[in-house]
Scaffold this active site. Sequence first.
Site, PDB file in Angstrom:
ATOM      1  N   TRP A   1       1.010  -1.426  -0.096  1.00 26.22           N
ATOM      2  CA  TRP A   1       0.214  -0.095   0.292  1.00 26.22           C
ATOM      3  C   TRP A   1       0.520   1.078  -0.440  1.00 26.22           C
ATOM      4  O   TRP A   1      -0.310   1.943  -0.355  1.00 26.22           O
ATOM      5  CB  TRP A   1      -0.999   0.468   1.272  1.00 26.22           C
ATOM      6  CG  TRP A   1      -0.129  -0.506   2.373  1.00 26.22           C
ATOM      7  CD1 TRP A   1       0.027  -1.676   3.286  1.00 26.22           C
ATOM      8  CD2 TRP A   1       0.209   0.763   3.514  1.00 26.22           C
ATOM      9  NE1 TRP A   1       0.838  -1.612   4.252  1.00 26.22           N
ATOM     10  CE2 TRP A   1       0.962  -0.570   4.495  1.00 26.22           C
ATOM     11  CE3 TRP A   1       0.915   1.836   3.499  1.00 26.22           C
ATOM     12  CZ2 TRP A   1       1.854   0.685   5.344  1.00 26.22           C
ATOM     13  CZ3 TRP A   1       2.226   1.943   4.178  1.00 26.22           C
ATOM     14  CH2 TRP A   1       2.211   1.236   5.547  1.00 26.22           C
TER      15      TRP A   1
ATOM     16  N   CYS B   1      10.744   1.607   2.369  1.00 24.73           N
ATOM     17  CA  CYS B   1      11.475   0.311   2.706  1.00 24.73           C
ATOM     18  C   CYS B   1      12.304   0.838   2.744  1.00 24.73           C
ATOM     19  O   CYS B   1      13.747   0.400   2.980  1.00 24.73           O
ATOM     20  CB  CYS B   1      11.354  -0.487   1.676  1.00 24.73           C
ATOM     21  SG  CYS B   1      11.752  -0.778  -0.110  1.00 24.73           S
TER      22      CYS B   1
ATOM     23  N   GLU C   1      -5.010  -4.118  -0.734  1.00 29.42           N
ATOM     24  CA  GLU C   1      -6.858  -3.676  -0.942  1.00 29.42           C
ATOM     25  C   GLU C   1      -7.278  -2.214  -0.393  1.00 29.42           C
ATOM     26  O   GLU C   1      -7.975  -1.288  -0.262  1.00 29.42           O
ATOM     27  CB  GLU C   1      -7.451  -4.087   0.362  1.00 29.42           C
ATOM     28  CG  GLU C   1      -7.231  -6.011   0.122  1.00 29.42           C
ATOM     29  CD  GLU C   1      -6.297  -6.705  -0.613  1.00 29.42           C
ATOM     30  OE1 GLU C   1      -5.463  -6.206   0.496  1.00 29.42           O
ATOM     31  OE2 GLU C   1      -5.995  -7.186  -1.092  1.00 29.42           O
TER      32      GLU C   1
ATOM     33  N   LYS D   1      -3.245  -9.367  -6.715  1.00 28.83           N
ATOM     34  CA  LYS D   1      -3.694  -8.793  -5.702  1.00 28.83           C
ATOM     35  C   LYS D   1      -2.325  -7.678  -5.637  1.00 28.83           C
ATOM     36  O   LYS D   1      -1.607  -7.719  -5.066  1.00 28.83           O
ATOM     37  CB  LYS D   1      -3.513 -10.263  -5.125  1.00 28.83           C
ATOM     38  CG  LYS D   1      -4.118  -9.332  -3.765  1.00 28.83           C
ATOM     39  CD  LYS D   1      -4.316 -10.133  -2.169  1.00 28.83           C
ATOM     40  CE  LYS D   1      -3.339  -9.347  -1.892  1.00 28.83           C
ATOM     41  NZ  LYS D   1      -3.543  -8.017  -1.958  1.00 28.83           N
TER      42      LYS D   1
ATOM     43  N   GLU E   1      10.873  -8.771  -2.566  1.00 32.16           N
ATOM     44  CA  GLU E   1      11.594  -7.335  -1.651  1.00 32.16           C
ATOM     45  C   GLU E   1      11.291  -7.074  -0.437  1.00 32.16           C
ATOM     46  O   GLU E   1       9.608  -6.714  -0.737  1.00 32.16           O
ATOM     47  CB  GLU E   1      11.143  -5.913  -2.955  1.00 32.16           C
ATOM     48  CG  GLU E   1      11.198  -6.329  -4.252  1.00 32.16           C
ATOM     49  CD  GLU E   1      12.872  -6.896  -4.718  1.00 32.16           C
ATOM     50  OE1 GLU E   1      13.920  -6.049  -3.962  1.00 32.16           O
ATOM     51  OE2 GLU E   1      12.968  -6.200  -5.724  1.00 32.16           O
TER      52      GLU E   1
ATOM     53  N   SER F   1       6.358  -6.454   4.011  1.00 30.54           N
ATOM     54  CA  SER F   1       7.851  -6.952   5.098  1.00 30.54           C
ATOM     55  C   SER F   1       7.985  -7.886   4.855  1.00 30.54           C
ATOM     56  O   SER F   1       7.782  -9.776   4.427  1.00 30.54           O
ATOM     57  CB  SER F   1       6.318  -7.251   6.733  1.00 30.54           C
ATOM     58  OG  SER F   1       5.195  -8.665   6.270  1.00 30.54           O
TER      59      SER F   1
HETATM   60  P1  NAD Z   1       2.043  -7.124   6.701  1.00 31.03           P
HETATM   61  O1  NAD Z   1       2.838  -7.301   6.991  1.00 31.03           O
HETATM   62  O2  NAD Z   1       0.242  -7.239   7.646  1.00 31.03           O
HETATM   63  O3  NAD Z   1       1.528  -6.372   4.745  1.00 31.03           O
HETATM   64  C1  NAD Z   1       1.797  -6.190   4.098  1.00 31.03           C
HETATM   65  C2  NAD Z   1       1.750  -5.721   2.653  1.00 31.03           C
HETATM   66  O4  NAD Z   1       1.230  -8.155   2.382  1.00 31.03           O
HETATM   67  C3  NAD Z   1       0.051  -5.734   2.532  1.00 31.03           C
HETATM   68  O5  NAD Z   1      -0.126  -4.981   1.366  1.00 31.03           O
HETATM   69  C4  NAD Z   1      -0.352  -7.056   2.825  1.00 31.03           C
HETATM   70  O6  NAD Z   1      -1.419  -7.053   1.731  1.00 31.03           O
HETATM   71  C5  NAD Z   1      -0.119  -8.054   1.859  1.00 31.03           C
HETATM   72  N1  NAD Z   1      -0.406  -9.383   2.398  1.00 31.03           N
HETATM   73  C6  NAD Z   1      -0.018  -9.966   4.385  1.00 31.03           C
HETATM   74  N2  NAD Z   1      -0.294 -11.087   3.825  1.00 31.03           N
HETATM   75  C7  NAD Z   1      -0.023 -12.024   2.929  1.00 31.03           C
HETATM   76  C8  NAD Z   1       0.088 -12.489   2.698  1.00 31.03           C
HETATM   77  N3  NAD Z   1      -0.511 -13.999   2.794  1.00 31.03           N
HETATM   78  N4  NAD Z   1      -0.365 -12.751   1.210  1.00 31.03           N
HETATM   79  C9  NAD Z   1      -0.295 -11.910   0.134  1.00 31.03           C
HETATM   80  N5  NAD Z   1      -0.085 -11.107   0.516  1.00 31.03           N
HETATM   81  C10 NAD Z   1      -0.185 -10.125   2.344  1.00 31.03           C
HETATM   82  O7  NAD Z   1       2.052  -5.757   7.137  1.00 31.03           O
HETATM   83  P2  NAD Z   1       1.197  -3.859   7.518  1.00 31.03           P
HETATM   84  O8  NAD Z   1       0.835  -3.337   8.685  1.00 31.03           O
HETATM   85  O9  NAD Z   1       0.491  -3.975   5.958  1.00 31.03           O
HETATM   86  O10 NAD Z   1       2.646  -3.405   6.590  1.00 31.03           O
HETATM   87  C11 NAD Z   1       3.623  -3.051   7.837  1.00 31.03           C
HETATM   88  C12 NAD Z   1       4.678  -3.662   7.148  1.00 31.03           C
HETATM   89  O11 NAD Z   1       4.901  -3.846   6.655  1.00 31.03           O
HETATM   90  C13 NAD Z   1       5.989  -2.625   7.388  1.00 31.03           C
HETATM   91  O12 NAD Z   1       6.686  -2.137   8.706  1.00 31.03           O
HETATM   92  C14 NAD Z   1       6.924  -2.721   6.651  1.00 31.03           C
HETATM   93  O13 NAD Z   1       8.038  -4.066   7.188  1.00 31.03           O
HETATM   94  C15 NAD Z   1       5.949  -3.921   5.287  1.00 31.03           C
HETATM   95  N6  NAD Z   1       6.298  -2.738   4.211  1.00 31.03           N
HETATM   96  C16 NAD Z   1       7.079  -3.434   3.758  1.00 31.03           C
HETATM   97  C17 NAD Z   1       6.901  -2.209   2.262  1.00 31.03           C
HETATM   98  C18 NAD Z   1       8.265  -3.018   0.565  1.00 31.03           C
HETATM   99  O14 NAD Z   1       8.123  -1.196  -0.012  1.00 31.03           O
HETATM  100  N7  NAD Z   1       9.035  -3.211   1.287  1.00 31.03           N
HETATM  101  C19 NAD Z   1       5.830  -1.835   1.532  1.00 31.03           C
HETATM  102  C20 NAD Z   1       4.482  -1.715   2.774  1.00 31.03           C
HETATM  103  C21 NAD Z   1       4.673  -2.442   3.415  1.00 31.03           C
END
Ligand code: NAD
Length: 477
Positions: free
Chosen positions: A149, A282, A176, A173, A248, A227
């Site tokens: 997101w 990130c 959301e 995907k 990534e 993450s």
């Molecule tokens: P999160 O780990 O719940 O989700 C991160 C992303 O992964 C979201 O887009 C989510 O829809 C997707 N996701 C989660 N579980 C999944 C699954 N089982 N299968 C497929 N997709 C899944 O965390 P969050 O609260 O949304 O974001 C916080 C953390 O995520 C941050 O601390 C950061 O480290 C990481 N993040 C990293 C990036 C990046 O560019 N590397 C981008 C967004 C978030």
Amino acid sequence: MNRYPDLLMYIGGAWKSASNGQPVLNPADESVIGEVPTASRSDLDAALAASADGFKVWSRTSPRQRSDIILKAAALMRERIEEIAYSITLEHGKPIGQARLEVIRGCEFFEWDAAEGQRTYGRLIPSEPGIKYIVMHQPIGMVAAFSPWNFPMSQPSRKIAGALAAGCSIIIKAAEETPAGAIHIARAFHDAGLPPGVLNLVFGIPSEISDYLIPQEQTRLIAFTGSTAVGKHLTGLAAQHMKPVLMELGGHAPVIVCDDVDPVAAAISSAVRKSRNAGQVCTSPTRFFVHDSIYETFARTFAEKARSVAIGNGLDPSTEMGPLANSRRIDALEMLVADARAKGARVLAGGERLGSRGYFFPVTVIADLPDDARAMREEPFGPMALINPVSSLDEAIEKANSLPFGLAAYAFTHSASNADRLAEGIEAGNLSINTLEASVAETPFGGVKDSGYGREGGAEGLSHYTVIKNVSHRMSI
Ligand code: NAD
């Protein structure tokens, strides 16, 4: 007149709603701006069938024709920049100027990969007379992709660009919480004449979709940005089914400030960069290791600049930093600040949520953190800068490398010998010296250690989307 788009999935070249959905919030005021559809099992089956058909057509389309369609879609997105940027600001919160830059960056990813797709050269291996060994790079097949997101348009662009330029089909995907960026991409490709089924866009329950798509025989690559915890989980699932991954993941970028630079200039540019996308990047510069001799000046200037950042609704052109994208980030930052305070660190700027409506949190500058402060180990993923003194470059490099992350790293120095030691010694996929830009379309981007596997962009980016076939051909039996 800009408006937020209808939130629909895109499957087999047609737009698709769903009976269930999830609300999408504007993080600036927490109002509901739309409802994103939740894919059912039959939607996913339809996307799988469509992407199989799409792959048959697209993998046999000439690289030149593929490139033409990708470039046409990118040109449409450039034409629609105001509409797309408006959607991004509404659903994500970032300032409208940064949303425009994100659209341009997303287009650059498409334009770069469209050209690279025409250069997936093979090899002819020297051999004895009468036999030829030919190495071919072929599209890997259908890609299951998951984008986050923080950059609603440029994150899905990376994955769609790589897949389509290499001749693959894709089911993506997208996030959301910020669905409109990916919807605008699908719209541009639809209007550019992409054959049905090559690009499929779904939304829903992330774990249900990944659990279903990854084991499918037809899925040939898992591409994920998000993450580290989720990345490790998906990599484990992919391994059970012998699928390659492109991951990534998170970072916790160190910034080493050497004693030969102007601490005021370095602090000001760092504070400005820290506020970009409200730190939800990130590669965001986060752990600052500053030489003792310039430490106090650097920290004071950084805090002053941080306090001057204009925070507000991203649609207001005077806003320099918008709200955080969701309430989870507020909770995470508050916890890290409380922990740092309890462990004796100094909070020089920010530290507390602003107001109670909208997810506003100021640029927060914390100095003198002990190594066991949680913020020093856990990625804040928000506008938080951590500043600590060091007495030598060796100490700084050791501290920079002390975490399991290795995505982006930065340094300020004008010394060639310092730069060389940094280039050799820093454990990261990307090192930037005297610039806080970590990646552009033409350079390979990705991490080492827990920050992931593989590279996007550059001449390397398409390699994950192709497989190598060796053909041994004797001219007669
Ligand atoms: P999160 O780990 O719940 O989700 C991160 C992303 O992964 C979201 O887009 C989510 O829809 C997707 N996701 C989660 N579980 C999944 C699954 N089982 N299968 C497929 N997709 C899944 O965390 P969050 O609260 O949304 O974001 C916080 C953390 O995520 C941050 O601390 C950061 O480290 C990481 N993040 C990293 C990036 C990046 O560019 N590397 C981008 C967004 C978030």
